[in-house]
Design a protein around this motif. Structure first.
Motif, short mmCIF file in Angstrom:
data_model
loop_
_atom_site.label_atom_id
_atom_site.label_comp_id
_atom_site.label_asym_id
_atom_site.label_seq_id
_atom_site.Cartn_x
_atom_site.Cartn_y
_atom_site.Cartn_z
N LYS A 174 -7.35 7.51 -8.95
CA LYS A 174 -7.01 8.51 -9.96
C LYS A 174 -5.50 8.72 -9.99
CE LYS A 174 -7.19 12.68 -7.20
NZ LYS A 174 -7.66 14.04 -7.13
N THR A 175 -5.03 9.17 -11.13
CA THR A 175 -3.64 9.59 -11.28
C THR A 175 -3.66 11.08 -11.63
OG1 THR A 175 -3.51 9.13 -13.65
CG2 THR A 175 -3.00 7.30 -12.15
N ALA A 176 -2.51 11.65 -11.90
CA ALA A 176 -2.44 13.06 -12.28
C ALA A 176 -2.99 13.30 -13.68
CB ALA A 176 -0.99 13.54 -12.20
N ILE A 177 -3.22 12.21 -14.44
CA ILE A 177 -3.69 12.33 -15.82
C ILE A 177 -5.14 11.86 -15.90
CG2 ILE A 177 -3.31 11.59 -18.20
CD1 ILE A 177 -0.40 10.94 -17.31
N PRO A 178 -6.09 12.74 -16.28
CA PRO A 178 -7.48 12.32 -16.42
C PRO A 178 -7.61 11.17 -17.42
CG PRO A 178 -7.31 14.70 -16.51
CD PRO A 178 -5.90 14.16 -16.57
N GLY A 179 -8.37 10.13 -17.04
CA GLY A 179 -8.56 8.96 -17.90
C GLY A 179 -7.57 7.85 -17.62
N ALA A 180 -6.60 8.09 -16.73
CA ALA A 180 -5.62 7.07 -16.34
C ALA A 180 -5.79 6.78 -14.86
CB ALA A 180 -4.21 7.55 -16.63
N PHE A 181 -5.86 5.50 -14.52
CA PHE A 181 -6.09 5.06 -13.15
C PHE A 181 -5.14 3.92 -12.81
CE2 PHE A 181 -9.98 6.64 -15.00
CZ PHE A 181 -10.47 7.50 -14.03
N THR A 182 -5.03 3.61 -11.54
CA THR A 182 -4.32 2.42 -11.09
C THR A 182 -5.23 1.67 -10.13
OG1 THR A 182 -3.30 3.50 -9.19
CG2 THR A 182 -2.05 3.50 -11.25
N TYR A 183 -5.00 0.37 -9.99
CA TYR A 183 -5.69 -0.38 -8.95
C TYR A 183 -4.81 -1.53 -8.52
CZ TYR A 183 -7.19 -4.44 -11.71
OH TYR A 183 -7.22 -5.59 -12.45
N PHE A 184 -5.03 -1.97 -7.29
CA PHE A 184 -4.26 -3.08 -6.75
C PHE A 184 -5.02 -4.37 -6.99
CE2 PHE A 184 -2.96 -6.03 -3.41
CZ PHE A 184 -1.59 -6.03 -3.62
N HIS B 243 -3.22 -10.90 -8.36
CA HIS B 243 -1.82 -10.95 -8.75
C HIS B 243 -0.89 -10.25 -7.75
CE1 HIS B 243 -3.82 -11.49 -12.76
NE2 HIS B 243 -3.03 -12.53 -12.69
N ASN B 244 -1.47 -9.60 -6.75
CA ASN B 244 -0.70 -8.88 -5.74
C ASN B 244 0.20 -7.82 -6.39
OD1 ASN B 244 -0.23 -8.44 -3.00
ND2 ASN B 244 1.66 -9.63 -3.05
N LYS B 245 -0.36 -7.14 -7.41
CA LYS B 245 0.38 -6.12 -8.17
C LYS B 245 -0.53 -4.93 -8.47
CE LYS B 245 4.09 -8.62 -9.33
NZ LYS B 245 5.39 -8.33 -8.86
#
Length: 154
Positions: A93-103, A107-109
């Motif tokens: 999760k990020t601070a913004i609902p509906g926005a996420f990150t993943y590793f 691609h090692n990114k």
């Protein structure tokens, strides 16, 4: 589906290349978004992907499980010529609902995932963005049913 394929395809094309201006769906509700989804459409601005793999795209199925900390586990199944393949992704999760990150181990990114629009019971439009040697954007259309049937080509 109430939203026509032409409308969704147009939206997908319009979102390509405008990552900076794309915001997650207002009032996104992760609990309502959870469950089984089918990827039924894909637009990708990578020339290395589009031409050689276009005829190999198939409907994929995923199960999205929210975690108590707000992260999401996504298990995706894709039919390949060698059989069915599954892969587990953890979206943070990020601070913004509906926005996420993943590793991305491929691609090692770190990549950004944004749920641009959904009505929770029919369709979802999701944007994936990554910056490597240049910026890449992928827009996927998900449905609650496999429009083409599992394993059929798109």
């Amino acid at each position: 589906m109430r939203i026509t394929f032409v409308t969704m395809a147009t939206a997908m094309v319009c979102l390509m290349g405008v990552h900076g201006d794309v915001q997650p769906q207002r009032d996104f509700d992760l609990q309502r978004f959870a469950g089984k989804w089918y990827r039924v459409g894909l637009a990708y601005d990578s020339p290395g992907f589009t031409a050689p793999y276009r005829d190999k795209l198939r409907v994929s199925m995923g199960i999205l499980n929210p975690q108590t900390n707000g992260d999401v586990n996504l298990t995706m199944w894709t039919q390949r010529s060698t059989g069915c393949r599954s892969k587990l992704y953890t979206y943070e999760k990020t601070a913004i609902p509906g926005a996420f990150t993943y590793f991305s181990t491929r691609h090692n990114k770190v990549k950004d995932i944004t749920v641009v629009e959904t009505n929770y019971n029919e369709y979802a439009l999701v944007l994936k963005h990554k910056k490597m040697d240049r910026e890449y954007t992928q827009v996927a259309l998900y449905g609650k049913s496999a429009l083409c049937g599992s394993g059929d080509q798109l």
